[in-house]
Enzyme design. Structure first.
Site, PDB file in Angstrom:
ATOM      1  N   ASP A 198       0.940  -1.302  -0.208  1.00  0.00           N
ATOM      2  CA  ASP A 198      -0.012  -0.120  -0.118  1.00  0.00           C
ATOM      3  C   ASP A 198       1.033   1.163  -0.128  1.00  0.00           C
ATOM      4  O   ASP A 198       1.895   1.347   0.933  1.00  0.00           O
ATOM      5  CB  ASP A 198      -0.960  -0.036   1.145  1.00  0.00           C
ATOM      6  CG  ASP A 198      -1.939   1.113   1.190  1.00  0.00           C
ATOM      7  OD1 ASP A 198      -1.619   2.115   0.880  1.00  0.00           O
ATOM      8  OD2 ASP A 198      -3.013   0.565   1.683  1.00  0.00           O
ATOM      9  N   LEU A 216       8.084   2.764   1.612  1.00  0.00           N
ATOM     10  CA  LEU A 216       8.724   1.565   1.044  1.00  0.00           C
ATOM     11  C   LEU A 216      10.142   1.910   0.712  1.00  0.00           C
ATOM     12  O   LEU A 216      10.383   2.747   0.176  1.00  0.00           O
ATOM     13  CB  LEU A 216       7.871   1.697  -0.551  1.00  0.00           C
ATOM     14  CG  LEU A 216       8.487   0.629  -1.340  1.00  0.00           C
ATOM     15  CD1 LEU A 216       8.075  -0.892  -0.742  1.00  0.00           C
ATOM     16  CD2 LEU A 216       7.795   0.843  -3.009  1.00  0.00           C
ATOM     17  N   TYR A 217      10.940   0.875   0.923  1.00  0.00           N
ATOM     18  CA  TYR A 217      12.545   1.166   0.854  1.00  0.00           C
ATOM     19  C   TYR A 217      12.906  -0.028  -0.312  1.00  0.00           C
ATOM     20  O   TYR A 217      12.915  -1.184  -0.058  1.00  0.00           O
ATOM     21  CB  TYR A 217      13.064   0.902   2.133  1.00  0.00           C
ATOM     22  CG  TYR A 217      12.912   2.142   3.119  1.00  0.00           C
ATOM     23  CD1 TYR A 217      13.811   2.813   3.196  1.00  0.00           C
ATOM     24  CD2 TYR A 217      11.592   2.166   3.692  1.00  0.00           C
ATOM     25  CE1 TYR A 217      13.434   4.203   3.880  1.00  0.00           C
ATOM     26  CE2 TYR A 217      11.535   3.213   4.696  1.00  0.00           C
ATOM     27  CZ  TYR A 217      12.369   4.198   4.732  1.00  0.00           C
ATOM     28  OH  TYR A 217      12.105   5.265   5.436  1.00  0.00           O
ATOM     29  N   LYS A 258      -5.821  10.027   1.348  1.00  0.00           N
ATOM     30  CA  LYS A 258      -4.399   9.275   2.143  1.00  0.00           C
ATOM     31  C   LYS A 258      -3.689   8.896   0.843  1.00  0.00           C
ATOM     32  O   LYS A 258      -2.450   9.180   0.935  1.00  0.00           O
ATOM     33  CB  LYS A 258      -4.929   8.519   3.105  1.00  0.00           C
ATOM     34  CG  LYS A 258      -5.459   9.027   4.396  1.00  0.00           C
ATOM     35  CD  LYS A 258      -5.594   7.546   5.231  1.00  0.00           C
ATOM     36  CE  LYS A 258      -6.237   8.124   6.709  1.00  0.00           C
ATOM     37  NZ  LYS A 258      -6.601   6.895   7.387  1.00  0.00           N
ATOM     38  N   GLY A 315       9.838  10.930  -0.809  1.00  0.00           N
ATOM     39  CA  GLY A 315      10.831  10.428  -0.110  1.00  0.00           C
ATOM     40  C   GLY A 315      11.775   9.437  -0.512  1.00  0.00           C
ATOM     41  O   GLY A 315      12.812   9.456  -0.516  1.00  0.00           O
ATOM     42  N   TYR A 338     -10.763  13.267  -4.439  1.00  0.00           N
ATOM     43  CA  TYR A 338      -9.726  13.074  -5.608  1.00  0.00           C
ATOM     44  C   TYR A 338      -9.004  14.335  -5.904  1.00  0.00           C
ATOM     45  O   TYR A 338      -7.939  14.248  -6.178  1.00  0.00           O
ATOM     46  CB  TYR A 338     -10.528  12.181  -6.400  1.00  0.00           C
ATOM     47  CG  TYR A 338      -9.764  11.923  -7.744  1.00  0.00           C
ATOM     48  CD1 TYR A 338      -9.118  10.622  -7.711  1.00  0.00           C
ATOM     49  CD2 TYR A 338      -9.908  12.482  -9.020  1.00  0.00           C
ATOM     50  CE1 TYR A 338      -8.328  10.264  -8.906  1.00  0.00           C
ATOM     51  CE2 TYR A 338      -9.486  12.044 -10.256  1.00  0.00           C
ATOM     52  CZ  TYR A 338      -8.588  11.085  -9.879  1.00  0.00           C
ATOM     53  OH  TYR A 338      -7.995  10.609 -11.275  1.00  0.00           O
ATOM     54  N   THR A 385      -9.003   8.787 -20.322  1.00  0.00           N
ATOM     55  CA  THR A 385      -8.302   7.866 -20.999  1.00  0.00           C
ATOM     56  C   THR A 385      -9.261   6.494 -21.044  1.00  0.00           C
ATOM     57  O   THR A 385      -9.691   6.204 -20.023  1.00  0.00           O
ATOM     58  CB  THR A 385      -7.049   7.637 -20.580  1.00  0.00           C
ATOM     59  OG1 THR A 385      -6.215   8.723 -20.456  1.00  0.00           O
ATOM     60  CG2 THR A 385      -6.133   6.752 -21.311  1.00  0.00           C
TER      61      THR A 385
HETATM   62  P1  NAD Z   1      -7.085   2.190 -11.744  1.00  0.00           P
HETATM   63  O1  NAD Z   1      -8.167   2.186 -10.672  1.00  0.00           O
HETATM   64  O2  NAD Z   1      -7.300   1.066 -12.881  1.00  0.00           O
HETATM   65  O3  NAD Z   1      -5.578   2.006 -11.306  1.00  0.00           O
HETATM   66  C1  NAD Z   1      -5.244   2.223 -10.152  1.00  0.00           C
HETATM   67  C2  NAD Z   1      -4.260   1.399  -9.371  1.00  0.00           C
HETATM   68  O4  NAD Z   1      -3.810   1.839  -8.001  1.00  0.00           O
HETATM   69  C3  NAD Z   1      -5.110   0.082  -9.064  1.00  0.00           C
HETATM   70  O5  NAD Z   1      -4.276  -0.971  -9.692  1.00  0.00           O
HETATM   71  C4  NAD Z   1      -5.174  -0.030  -7.382  1.00  0.00           C
HETATM   72  O6  NAD Z   1      -5.512  -1.092  -6.849  1.00  0.00           O
HETATM   73  C5  NAD Z   1      -3.914   0.889  -7.142  1.00  0.00           C
HETATM   74  N1  NAD Z   1      -3.930   1.328  -5.929  1.00  0.00           N
HETATM   75  C6  NAD Z   1      -5.191   2.357  -5.412  1.00  0.00           C
HETATM   76  N2  NAD Z   1      -4.814   2.670  -4.022  1.00  0.00           N
HETATM   77  C7  NAD Z   1      -3.596   2.182  -3.901  1.00  0.00           C
HETATM   78  C8  NAD Z   1      -2.958   1.961  -2.571  1.00  0.00           C
HETATM   79  N3  NAD Z   1      -3.214   2.768  -1.508  1.00  0.00           N
HETATM   80  N4  NAD Z   1      -1.543   1.462  -2.737  1.00  0.00           N
HETATM   81  C9  NAD Z   1      -1.068   0.849  -3.806  1.00  0.00           C
HETATM   82  N5  NAD Z   1      -1.816   0.672  -5.084  1.00  0.00           N
HETATM   83  C10 NAD Z   1      -3.088   1.230  -5.131  1.00  0.00           C
HETATM   84  O7  NAD Z   1      -7.093   3.484 -12.252  1.00  0.00           O
HETATM   85  P2  NAD Z   1      -6.280   4.098 -13.668  1.00  0.00           P
HETATM   86  O8  NAD Z   1      -7.210   4.469 -14.762  1.00  0.00           O
HETATM   87  O9  NAD Z   1      -5.183   3.155 -14.217  1.00  0.00           O
HETATM   88  O10 NAD Z   1      -5.584   5.321 -13.033  1.00  0.00           O
HETATM   89  C11 NAD Z   1      -4.212   5.382 -12.844  1.00  0.00           C
HETATM   90  C12 NAD Z   1      -3.728   6.638 -12.529  1.00  0.00           C
HETATM   91  O11 NAD Z   1      -4.065   7.538 -13.565  1.00  0.00           O
HETATM   92  C13 NAD Z   1      -4.440   7.294 -11.049  1.00  0.00           C
HETATM   93  O12 NAD Z   1      -3.482   7.757 -10.245  1.00  0.00           O
HETATM   94  C14 NAD Z   1      -5.479   8.194 -11.748  1.00  0.00           C
HETATM   95  O13 NAD Z   1      -5.579   9.095 -10.825  1.00  0.00           O
HETATM   96  C15 NAD Z   1      -4.612   8.755 -12.858  1.00  0.00           C
HETATM   97  N6  NAD Z   1      -5.830   9.179 -14.053  1.00  0.00           N
HETATM   98  C16 NAD Z   1      -6.301   8.197 -14.768  1.00  0.00           C
HETATM   99  C17 NAD Z   1      -7.299   8.827 -15.698  1.00  0.00           C
HETATM  100  C18 NAD Z   1      -8.103   7.827 -16.719  1.00  0.00           C
HETATM  101  O14 NAD Z   1      -8.612   8.337 -17.495  1.00  0.00           O
HETATM  102  N7  NAD Z   1      -7.668   6.483 -16.689  1.00  0.00           N
HETATM  103  C19 NAD Z   1      -7.329  10.029 -15.642  1.00  0.00           C
HETATM  104  C20 NAD Z   1      -6.759  11.017 -14.932  1.00  0.00           C
HETATM  105  C21 NAD Z   1      -5.813  10.461 -14.121  1.00  0.00           C
HETATM  106  N1  UDP Z   2      10.210   7.063   2.458  1.00  0.00           N
HETATM  107  C1  UDP Z   2      10.153   5.985   1.971  1.00  0.00           C
HETATM  108  N2  UDP Z   2      11.174   5.355   1.395  1.00  0.00           N
HETATM  109  C2  UDP Z   2      12.358   5.860   1.445  1.00  0.00           C
HETATM  110  C3  UDP Z   2      12.531   7.273   1.831  1.00  0.00           C
HETATM  111  C4  UDP Z   2      11.308   7.698   2.638  1.00  0.00           C
HETATM  112  O1  UDP Z   2       9.042   5.639   1.821  1.00  0.00           O
HETATM  113  O2  UDP Z   2      13.253   5.194   0.929  1.00  0.00           O
HETATM  114  C5  UDP Z   2       9.178   7.818   2.999  1.00  0.00           C
HETATM  115  C6  UDP Z   2       9.152   7.986   4.727  1.00  0.00           C
HETATM  116  O3  UDP Z   2       7.896   7.565   5.144  1.00  0.00           O
HETATM  117  C7  UDP Z   2       9.015   9.312   4.811  1.00  0.00           C
HETATM  118  C8  UDP Z   2       8.676  10.184   3.653  1.00  0.00           C
HETATM  119  O4  UDP Z   2       9.066   9.144   2.583  1.00  0.00           O
HETATM  120  O5  UDP Z   2       8.638   9.779   5.919  1.00  0.00           O
HETATM  121  C9  UDP Z   2       9.303  11.466   3.204  1.00  0.00           C
HETATM  122  O6  UDP Z   2      10.501  11.317   3.319  1.00  0.00           O
HETATM  123  P1  UDP Z   2      11.398  12.823   3.625  1.00  0.00           P
HETATM  124  O7  UDP Z   2      12.992  12.127   3.359  1.00  0.00           O
HETATM  125  O8  UDP Z   2      11.288  13.678   2.551  1.00  0.00           O
HETATM  126  O9  UDP Z   2      11.165  13.302   4.750  1.00  0.00           O
HETATM  127  P2  UDP Z   2      11.298  12.655   6.377  1.00  0.00           P
HETATM  128  O10 UDP Z   2       9.776  12.279   6.789  1.00  0.00           O
HETATM  129  O11 UDP Z   2      11.835  11.045   6.251  1.00  0.00           O
HETATM  130  O12 UDP Z   2      11.962  13.627   6.985  1.00  0.00           O
END
Ligand code: NAD
Ligand code: UDP
Ligand code: UDP
Length: 333
Positions: A62, A67-68, A95, A106, A149, A179
């Protein structure tokens, strides 16, 4: 491919509609692709055909958690994109955009990676200028049903701009306009997927309002070309870049065209317009064209035929008027 040009590339949201096409393109180019997704709206079926490739790796994660990993480039696409999906859990949507952007920025800062943000035409809200150019600041309701959004994506753009100014991060912000294409989720409520499924199953096509509102639809292959070109630019453009097809069309006309390419006998049914539904949307893509040479090249009817072929397989319809289409889905979820 020479080792020097082979990159380690992270694609967040890589199992979604756009993400899966992007992963496919990058794998075909020979890069090492790390696809990260929590499968909220994406599906393993979208990338199942890549799993046997030695240069493709899938990670369930998520993006709101740190993520490192060690990568050269990051494409940040993780976020539900259709109004039905992003309004289902609106707090989580914000979020995902905001915490996700912070984490990926980061990460980019730590490993000195170039980072691409999938922003959206929704940052313009219900626009007061037409077509939309990148210097227009938008007309967005901060407290409506679409705000999770729109404002989440606007805040993510702010973070990208500030990480660039404050930390020198190399950023690419793409403002993506509507798209469509194969691997759209059949139940995401977006207009093309709705109309396709309705036309192919003999249901009425649900046009919201009187259908005179417009959008501009870009076929997915063209959009992926634009992503890669924007990322390949030698320098950060220092501004968000609109990506989309300027061909503007009303919802009534796209309903009629969908009926045409699918050979459906479905009727059209009018339904209420959702709250805050933008009235018009058309990208000005002159900046993208000037920077990258890109213009979309797939005519709407060709793209709709390819899309219809995909949805026909999902809907279990043996044959559609899209019989000259080229795209067949790899897996049927
Ligand atoms: P989609 O819903 O098919 O793809 C989004 C992907 O993100 C999904 O695979 C979902 O599982 C994943 N995801 C959602 N929340 C997540 C989380 N917290 N952590 C990890 N993965 C997560 O939508 P899409 O159409 O492929 O859109 C992709 C990106 O492009 C999005 O950021 C969207 O806002 C942007 N976008 C798309 C369009 C469009 O027309 N398709 C237009 C404008 C912007
Ligand atoms: N972060 C991450 N992977 C990395 C380095 C950072 O996911 O390899 C995330 C971590 O949660 C951090 C955020 O990115 O809080 C922002 O990083 P930054 O260095 O800008 O600020 P920090 O909060 O560490 O002072
Ligand atoms: N729309 C429609 N019928 C549907 C789904 C959507 O008429 O079954 C309309 C919707 O009201 C909007 C347009 O189509 O005016 C595009 O909607 P979508 O959700 O695809 O994208 P967005 O509004 O985010 O651009």
């Amino acid at each position: 491919m020479k080792e020097l040009s082979r990159k380690r590339i992270l694609v967040t949201g890589g199992a979604g509609f756009l993400g899966s096409h992007l992963c496919e393109r990058l794998v075909m180019q020979g890069h090492d692709v790390l696809c990260m997704d929590n499968f909220y709206t994406g599906a393993k079926d979208n990338i199942a055909h890549l799993l046997d490739c030695a240069n493709f790796e899938l990670m369930r994660h998520d993006v709101t958690f740190p993520l490192y990993v060690e990568v050269d480039e990051i494409y940040n696409l993780a976020c539900p994109a259709s109004p039905v999906h992003y309004q289902h859990d609106p707090v989580q949507t914000t979020k995902t955009s905001v915490h996700g952007a912070i984490n990926m920025l980061g990460l980019a800062k730590r490993v000195k990676a170039k980072i691409f943000q999938a922003s959206t035409s929704e940052v313009y809200g219900d626009p007061r200028i037409h077509p939309q150019t990148e210097n227009y600041w938008g007309h967005v309701n901060p407290v409506g049903p679409r705000s999770c959004y729109d404002e989440g994506k606007r805040c993510a753009e702010t973070l990208f701009a500030d990480y660039r100014r404050q930390h020198g991060i190399d950023t690419r912000i793409a403002r993506i306009f509507n798209t469509y294409g194969p691997r759209m989720h059949p139940a995401d409520g977006r207009v093309v997927s709705n109309f396709m499924m309705q036309a192919l199953t003999g249901q009425p096509l649900t046009v919201y309002g009187d259908g005179s509102q417009t959008r501009s639809f870009c076929f997915v292959d063209d959009m992926i070309d634009a992503f890669v070109r924007l990322m390949t630019l030698p320098a950060d453009p220092g501004s968000p870049v609109n990506l989309g097809n300027p061909h503007e069309i009303s919802m009534l006309e796209i309903a009629q065209r969908t009926i045409g390419v699918t050979g459906s006998s479905s009727a059209i049914a009018f339904r209420p317009l959702p709250v805050d539904d933008p009235w018009r949307r058309q990208p000005d893509i002159s900046l993208a064209t000037r920077l990258t040479g890109w213009t979309p090249c797939t005519p709407l009817d060709d793209g709709l035929r390819k899309t219809a072929r995909y949805f026909a397989a999902l809907a279990g319809t043996a044959r559609t008027a899209a019989d000259d289409a080229l795209v067949v889905p790899q897996q049927v979820p």
